[in-house]
Design a protein around this motif. Sequence first.
Motif, PDB file in Angstrom:
ATOM      1  N   THR B 381      82.795  44.504  -6.806  1.00  0.00           N
ATOM      2  CA  THR B 381      83.425  45.067  -5.610  1.00  0.00           C
ATOM      3  C   THR B 381      84.946  45.075  -5.768  1.00  0.00           C
ATOM      4  O   THR B 381      85.608  46.071  -5.480  1.00  0.00           O
ATOM      5  N   ALA B 382      85.481  43.963  -6.253  1.00  0.00           N
ATOM      6  CA  ALA B 382      86.934  43.870  -6.422  1.00  0.00           C
ATOM      7  C   ALA B 382      87.427  44.879  -7.461  1.00  0.00           C
ATOM      8  O   ALA B 382      88.432  45.567  -7.260  1.00  0.00           O
ATOM      9  N   LEU B 383      86.699  44.953  -8.580  1.00  0.00           N
ATOM     10  CA  LEU B 383      87.119  45.870  -9.649  1.00  0.00           C
ATOM     11  C   LEU B 383      87.028  47.322  -9.201  1.00  0.00           C
ATOM     12  O   LEU B 383      87.883  48.146  -9.528  1.00  0.00           O
ATOM     13  N   ARG B 384      85.980  47.623  -8.441  1.00  0.00           N
ATOM     14  CA  ARG B 384      85.789  49.001  -7.952  1.00  0.00           C
ATOM     15  C   ARG B 384      86.994  49.422  -7.095  1.00  0.00           C
ATOM     16  O   ARG B 384      87.580  50.479  -7.293  1.00  0.00           O
ATOM     17  N   ALA B 385      87.400  48.520  -6.197  1.00  0.00           N
ATOM     18  CA  ALA B 385      88.547  48.819  -5.333  1.00  0.00           C
ATOM     19  C   ALA B 385      89.810  48.996  -6.171  1.00  0.00           C
ATOM     20  O   ALA B 385      90.581  49.948  -5.972  1.00  0.00           O
ATOM     21  N   ARG B 386      90.004  48.099  -7.149  1.00  0.00           N
ATOM     22  CA  ARG B 386      91.180  48.201  -7.999  1.00  0.00           C
ATOM     23  C   ARG B 386      91.172  49.502  -8.802  1.00  0.00           C
ATOM     24  O   ARG B 386      92.197  50.187  -8.911  1.00  0.00           O
ATOM     25  N   ARG B 387      90.027  49.805  -9.374  1.00  0.00           N
ATOM     26  CA  ARG B 387      89.928  51.048 -10.149  1.00  0.00           C
ATOM     27  C   ARG B 387      90.330  52.247  -9.298  1.00  0.00           C
ATOM     28  O   ARG B 387      91.133  53.088  -9.704  1.00  0.00           O
ATOM     29  N   ASP B 388      89.780  52.286  -8.080  1.00  0.00           N
ATOM     30  CA  ASP B 388      90.012  53.467  -7.256  1.00  0.00           C
ATOM     31  C   ASP B 388      91.483  53.599  -6.870  1.00  0.00           C
ATOM     32  O   ASP B 388      92.034  54.709  -6.877  1.00  0.00           O
ATOM     33  N   VAL B 389      92.132  52.489  -6.571  1.00  0.00           N
ATOM     34  CA  VAL B 389      93.561  52.565  -6.250  1.00  0.00           C
ATOM     35  C   VAL B 389      94.366  53.016  -7.462  1.00  0.00           C
ATOM     36  O   VAL B 389      95.247  53.877  -7.360  1.00  0.00           O
ATOM     37  N   VAL B 390      94.053  52.459  -8.629  1.00  0.00           N
ATOM     38  CA  VAL B 390      94.812  52.834  -9.828  1.00  0.00           C
ATOM     39  C   VAL B 390      94.609  54.318 -10.134  1.00  0.00           C
ATOM     40  O   VAL B 390      95.564  55.018 -10.485  1.00  0.00           O
TER      41      VAL B 390
END
Lengths: 479, 479
Positions: B381-390
């Motif tokens: 979940t955390a990585l998904r959010a980070r990926r999407d922002v980047v």
Amino acid sequence: MAEIDWKPNRDLDISIQVQIIQYIKSKINNGEWTVGTKLPPQRELAALFEVNRSTVVSALEELIADGLLETKIGSGTTVCNTTWNLITKPSPNWHDYVQAGMHEPNVKLIQAINLAEADPSMIRLGTGELAPDLLPSAEISSLLRNADTLPLSYSEPKGSYALRIQLSQYLQKRDINVSPAAILITSGSLQALQLIAGGLLKKGSTVLYESPSYIQSVPVFQSAGINIFGLTKKDTDITQKIRQYMRTNDAALFYANPTFHNPTGRIWDITERQRLLQACQQLSLPIIEDDAYYDLWLDTPPPPPLKAMDTQGTVLYTGSFSKSISPGLRIGWIAGPEPVIDRLADSKMQTDYGASSLSQFAVERWLATDFHSGAIEKTRTALRARRDVVLKLLQENFKDIADWVKPLGGFYIWLRLHQSVPIHTLFEKAIQRGILLNPGQIYERNDTQHLRLSYAYASIDQFEYALKQLAYLIRNMKK
Amino acid sequence: MAEIDWKPNRDLDISIQVQIIQYIKSKINNGEWTVGTKLPPQRELAALFEVNRSTVVSALEELIADGLLETKIGSGTTVCNTTWNLITKPSPNWHDYVQAGMHEPNVKLIQAINLAEADPSMIRLGTGELAPDLLPSAEISSLLRNADTLPLSYSEPKGSYALRIQLSQYLQKRDINVSPAAILITSGSLQALQLIAGGLLKKGSTVLYESPSYIQSVPVFQSAGINIFGLTKKDTDITQKIRQYMRTNDAALFYANPTFHNPTGRIWDITERQRLLQACQQLSLPIIEDDAYYDLWLDTPPPPPLKAMDTQGTVLYTGSFSKSISPGLRIGWIAGPEPVIDRLADSKMQTDYGASSLSQFAVERWLATDFHSGAIEKTRTALRARRDVVLKLLQENFKDIADWVKPLGGFYIWLRLHQSVPIHTLFEKAIQRGILLNPGQIYERNDTQHLRLSYAYASIDQFEYALKQLAYLIRNMKK
């Protein structure tokens, strides 16, 4: 040899024999048992599967008929095909790969020892490790329990800075002045040697050492294409032997283990140390000083390490917490000239990206809270008592057939038998009685007269039984 | 370069200049700074000591007059002697040793990255590691807290049996059937490669891989005298490239990283996987399948690993908990045919006597209590959010100067710049702005157009700042 990790299930509707066939087929078909894998003898298989030998024989016969197994006289039953092989081309010939690797396989005797050590009922008379009940498990648990957060990231190339600061202070107590920047944390001191072999030495160069030696039992230098050459300390002192050798040969390093030497337990006096250091400085011959046992003095503290007297950066000082706290932590170090440490840190990063940060943290906390001095005192007391009982038992059982020197620290008694014995036979016979030996041959190729005993591992009860058995075996062999 | 780990003490009666002289002398005399060690530039020394540059100059001049240091135009100030050297023979020429070792030093760029990573203020845009706040420190603490006793002895040659049982079950969820006897625990998956290089391959043999590749950034094969040869997946598929290569050459292994490939983030589809496996089986070419990122799928689970389709023992399957739980634990594995695993276990024993038993225990508990599936979901979940922002930030800053593919898992975005840039200049300029880059050159020697971004490490705030800066730098270079 194929490893059996399964038993037939008597509650199933499938016959035991079919279950065994399916098990062996699955091992072959999923590629775990490749072509050439040897199966245990039928009798052993029957015992492992807990079935009659006839059931095993029938199952194997079917697999042989399928073309998956073959039996050859003298070599037993081996895998000769996989079902896929029968319809397609052969799988990679892993056997060739296994033979081709550059790491020399451990000598057979050491492999046999490693294997026997996995058997918990085996009495391990020579194991160089503290017995589980001597390990400070509760203390380390409490250190970890009291930690707010655990460091779980990769550590810096040289290892945790906090640990290096602690180590720097810890070594100060041995009169060694090294700053954190001149220390590399390793995964035990064996890795320290491996990094030195791979990171500093030319292929074909020679490492000198005092024979017998632990170094003979680990092919860490040989695997890197480096020769090792043992100098024996008979009649004349080792320094003279080094000078003699260097007159006509070249050497890259001298490997020293001057404090509670493994396997002899010997301790070099201050004069020998000074003489060695001086000679090596004059010869520009660097020294690896392996000081894994320093903390484990039992009567009086040892003389200062070579490194404490080294003002020229001649000594790479390696050590470990494996012998004094816990081998499972796998934390050791190398201290030495900074450019050398930088180079080795680079190699270390290539090797495994550093030691476990959990282990590094445990050791750092251990040193910072000074658990070490309290726990080490407890360990010393326990080892002292064990040593004294074992010496008494030796006196009772071996005084007419062997001699030995009382060790002043470390783990080892270097038992010298008055007469040579066929060492492999003795080893096998002892194994049959549940006793695992460390023959001298591991530490000096042609030795037939020594055993390394360790009072650190087996219990006193085990020692009472095993030393009696051992004396009996040796006496009977001599007849 | 000499490392400065000390500052003068203004409360002492000794002048600052004399303290500096004493400090440098002690570094030289205890052998930490050997002959040839380079000192930082004067300006940097002044900053490190927190003194005026004139104080540094005076101190250095005195040491030069003493014959301990020398200054040469172009190479700065270096140690040229030790006080002992002045009266006796020179100390071992460690410089030669540092050059001689067989491990190739890490390429300069990687050394620069390792060094910059030690600076906590540096924004690490490409670091292949979960950010500290994504690591399950509290969970691991609680696992250790609830343990009755910690295992502190050496583990078996293949690693903790309890952990191997857990791993065997864990891999079953990926449709991989391996028994505990066919698994070796390693100190991370880099060590897995190192053991394979040293334990299975002949010197001079060739490992093929899909270029660009992580494998290009770690000289683990080259250090063992093994060549690596990259095949590019342009136009035609990699399997054809392998067949082509093998028609006229010999290769010992294919290194595959088919799931969330490092650095491209790419995922091989099922057809590509089947095709590769089939080709390698026909060619009797073993595969190393590096599957460190499998657990980190963000949208849908990846296709089955090659190993799950391997019925012939063609695949050595390596993986690690470094990417999914914690890099600091240093726990990885190799699963494969049993005789191969036995051989590698033997090498492992020679290398470091096994991985930290504390780390092994933590991972075993982790899997046994099924913390893993809960925690990994949180990490996803955390990585998904980070990926999407980047990805959004890239869209804002880079859409006219670069392109990229949305990764479906793992850590990496493989940013392709529309035009080549002088990559060392960009790297340096970014460092000056506190931004650490992983240029594509690390993964493919001649690359001048890619950057590996990782959304796992830097914070979103840092990404906002750094991507803006980076886009600015690149735009300005193109002018």
